[in-house]
Design a protein around this motif. Structure first.
Motif, short mmCIF file in Angstrom:
data_model
loop_
_atom_site.label_atom_id
_atom_site.label_comp_id
_atom_site.label_asym_id
_atom_site.label_seq_id
_atom_site.Cartn_x
_atom_site.Cartn_y
_atom_site.Cartn_z
N ILE A 116 1.10 -1.23 0.00
CA ILE A 116 0.17 0.09 -0.08
C ILE A 116 0.83 1.22 -0.01
CG2 ILE A 116 -1.87 1.31 1.36
CD1 ILE A 116 -2.66 -1.34 2.13
N THR A 117 0.97 1.99 -1.06
CA THR A 117 2.10 2.72 -1.45
C THR A 117 1.46 4.33 -1.03
OG1 THR A 117 1.37 3.14 -3.65
CG2 THR A 117 2.85 1.36 -3.31
N ASP A 118 0.25 4.64 -0.94
CA ASP A 118 -0.06 6.06 -0.99
C ASP A 118 -1.47 6.48 -0.24
OD1 ASP A 118 0.55 8.88 -0.94
OD2 ASP A 118 1.13 8.85 -3.13
N LEU A 119 -1.58 7.36 0.15
CA LEU A 119 -3.07 7.95 0.56
C LEU A 119 -3.10 9.51 0.03
CD1 LEU A 119 -5.73 7.58 2.25
CD2 LEU A 119 -4.26 8.28 4.24
N LYS A 120 -3.98 9.81 -0.82
CA LYS A 120 -4.29 10.95 -1.48
C LYS A 120 -5.72 11.41 -1.25
CE LYS A 120 -0.28 10.53 -4.61
NZ LYS A 120 0.32 10.95 -5.89
N ASP A 121 -5.92 12.44 -0.75
CA ASP A 121 -7.18 13.03 -0.47
C ASP A 121 -8.34 11.97 -0.21
OD1 ASP A 121 -6.54 15.50 -1.75
OD2 ASP A 121 -6.77 14.62 -3.74
N GLY A 122 -7.91 11.03 0.81
CA GLY A 122 -8.83 9.98 1.34
C GLY A 122 -8.78 8.48 0.65
N VAL A 123 -7.79 8.86 -0.51
CA VAL A 123 -7.93 7.33 -1.43
C VAL A 123 -6.61 6.57 -1.05
CG1 VAL A 123 -8.09 6.59 -3.53
CG2 VAL A 123 -9.26 8.57 -3.16
N PHE A 124 -6.76 5.52 -0.79
CA PHE A 124 -5.51 4.60 -0.68
C PHE A 124 -5.22 3.90 -1.94
CE2 PHE A 124 -5.02 4.06 3.91
CZ PHE A 124 -6.12 4.59 4.21
N TYR A 125 -4.01 4.05 -2.23
CA TYR A 125 -3.25 3.19 -3.49
C TYR A 125 -2.42 1.86 -3.07
CZ TYR A 125 -5.07 7.36 -5.65
OH TYR A 125 -5.96 8.34 -6.18
N ALA A 126 -2.39 1.08 -3.91
CA ALA A 126 -1.42 0.01 -3.59
C ALA A 126 -0.95 -0.41 -5.07
CB ALA A 126 -2.43 -1.42 -3.15
N GLN A 127 0.29 -1.47 -4.86
CA GLN A 127 0.77 -2.06 -6.02
C GLN A 127 1.00 -3.63 -5.69
OE1 GLN A 127 4.36 0.39 -6.82
NE2 GLN A 127 5.54 -0.97 -5.41
N ILE A 128 0.96 -4.29 -6.96
CA ILE A 128 1.19 -5.73 -6.76
C ILE A 128 2.51 -5.98 -7.24
CG2 ILE A 128 0.39 -7.87 -7.37
CD1 ILE A 128 -2.21 -6.92 -7.49
N ASP A 129 3.55 -6.74 -6.57
CA ASP A 129 4.82 -6.94 -7.52
C ASP A 129 4.67 -8.52 -8.02
OD1 ASP A 129 5.81 -4.56 -6.57
OD2 ASP A 129 7.84 -5.29 -5.78
N LEU A 130 4.48 -8.52 -9.08
CA LEU A 130 4.36 -9.68 -9.93
C LEU A 130 5.59 -10.40 -10.54
CD1 LEU A 130 2.00 -12.04 -10.92
CD2 LEU A 130 1.82 -10.45 -13.02
N GLY A 131 5.97 -11.45 -10.20
CA GLY A 131 7.33 -12.22 -10.60
C GLY A 131 7.14 -13.08 -11.62
N VAL A 132 7.58 -12.61 -12.88
CA VAL A 132 7.46 -13.53 -14.11
C VAL A 132 8.80 -13.90 -14.60
CG1 VAL A 132 5.35 -12.40 -14.59
CG2 VAL A 132 7.48 -11.36 -15.53
N GLY A 133 9.01 -14.97 -15.55
CA GLY A 133 10.02 -15.51 -16.05
C GLY A 133 10.98 -16.27 -15.06
#
Length: 200
Positions: A116-133
């Protein structure tokens, strides 16, 4: 004044003014390096609850020592997906997050972690680290996602969950007696989605 004396005097003035660069010019202070960002904090899913005020589902994250909690309001469908996994309730057929986790695995990918990377104007943001190869071709792809979907996937993949410290500082709180997870499965009619809770 003899020519030789004039040359010596001129050379001396030039040396004093600019020969060393110290007498008449102050050096600029070295640039200050930016302080490194604190490492993200590993957290776990404490449970699902219903916000008593807004009557919407909340996923509660907790630090490893349970000293800080991070509540995030989410949609009822995502809350139900998280609740079912935590309570080991299997659906008759694969639900959306079960399907996506299965597709990633079948294609040889792995969910390395979510953050969970950020919180802006009450909105949470996230990112998924997907391993491939594999081997020298192995790489990580980072995918923008909602926290609720990210958490539901991470649980199914057995992946770790991290939250950047600034988000915890902004929205985290100390636990209290009212932070017990709800024992009932969240239902759509029990809540409504608020647009400022997490990124749509």
């Amino acid at each position: 004044m003899p020519r030789q004396m004039m040359l010596v005097t001129l050379f001396g003035l030039c040396w004093m003014a600019g020969g060393t660069g110290r007498a008449l010019h102050a050096e600029e202070p070295p640039a200050q390096a930016d302080a490194p960002e604190p490492e993200p904090v590993e957290m776990t899913v404490h449970g699902i609850a219903i916000d008593p005020t807004d009557k919407v589902p909340v996923v509660i994250l907790a630090t490893q020592d349970k000293s800080m909690l991070l509540p995030i309001q989410i949609g009822p469908a995502e809350a139900a997906a998280i609740w079912r996994y935590l309570n080991e309730v299997e659906a008759p057929r694969p639900m959306t997050h079960d399907l996506l986790a299965s597709v990633i695995t079948k294609l040889g990918g792995t969910i390395e972690k979510i953050t969970i990377t950020d919180l802006k104007d009450g909105v949470f943001y996230a990112q998924i680290d997907l391993g491939v190869g594999n081997g020298v071709e192995a790489r990580t792809i980072r995918i923008d996602a909602r926290p609720s979907d990210s958490i539901a996937l991470a649980l199914r993949a057995g992946s770790k969950l991290f939250v950047v410290k600034k988000v915890i500082d902004a929205a985290g709180r100390k636990p209290d007696d009212g932070d017990q997870p709800d024992g009932d499965e969240p239902e759509p009619e029990r809540g409504r989605r608020r647009p400022n809770d997490e990124a749509i």
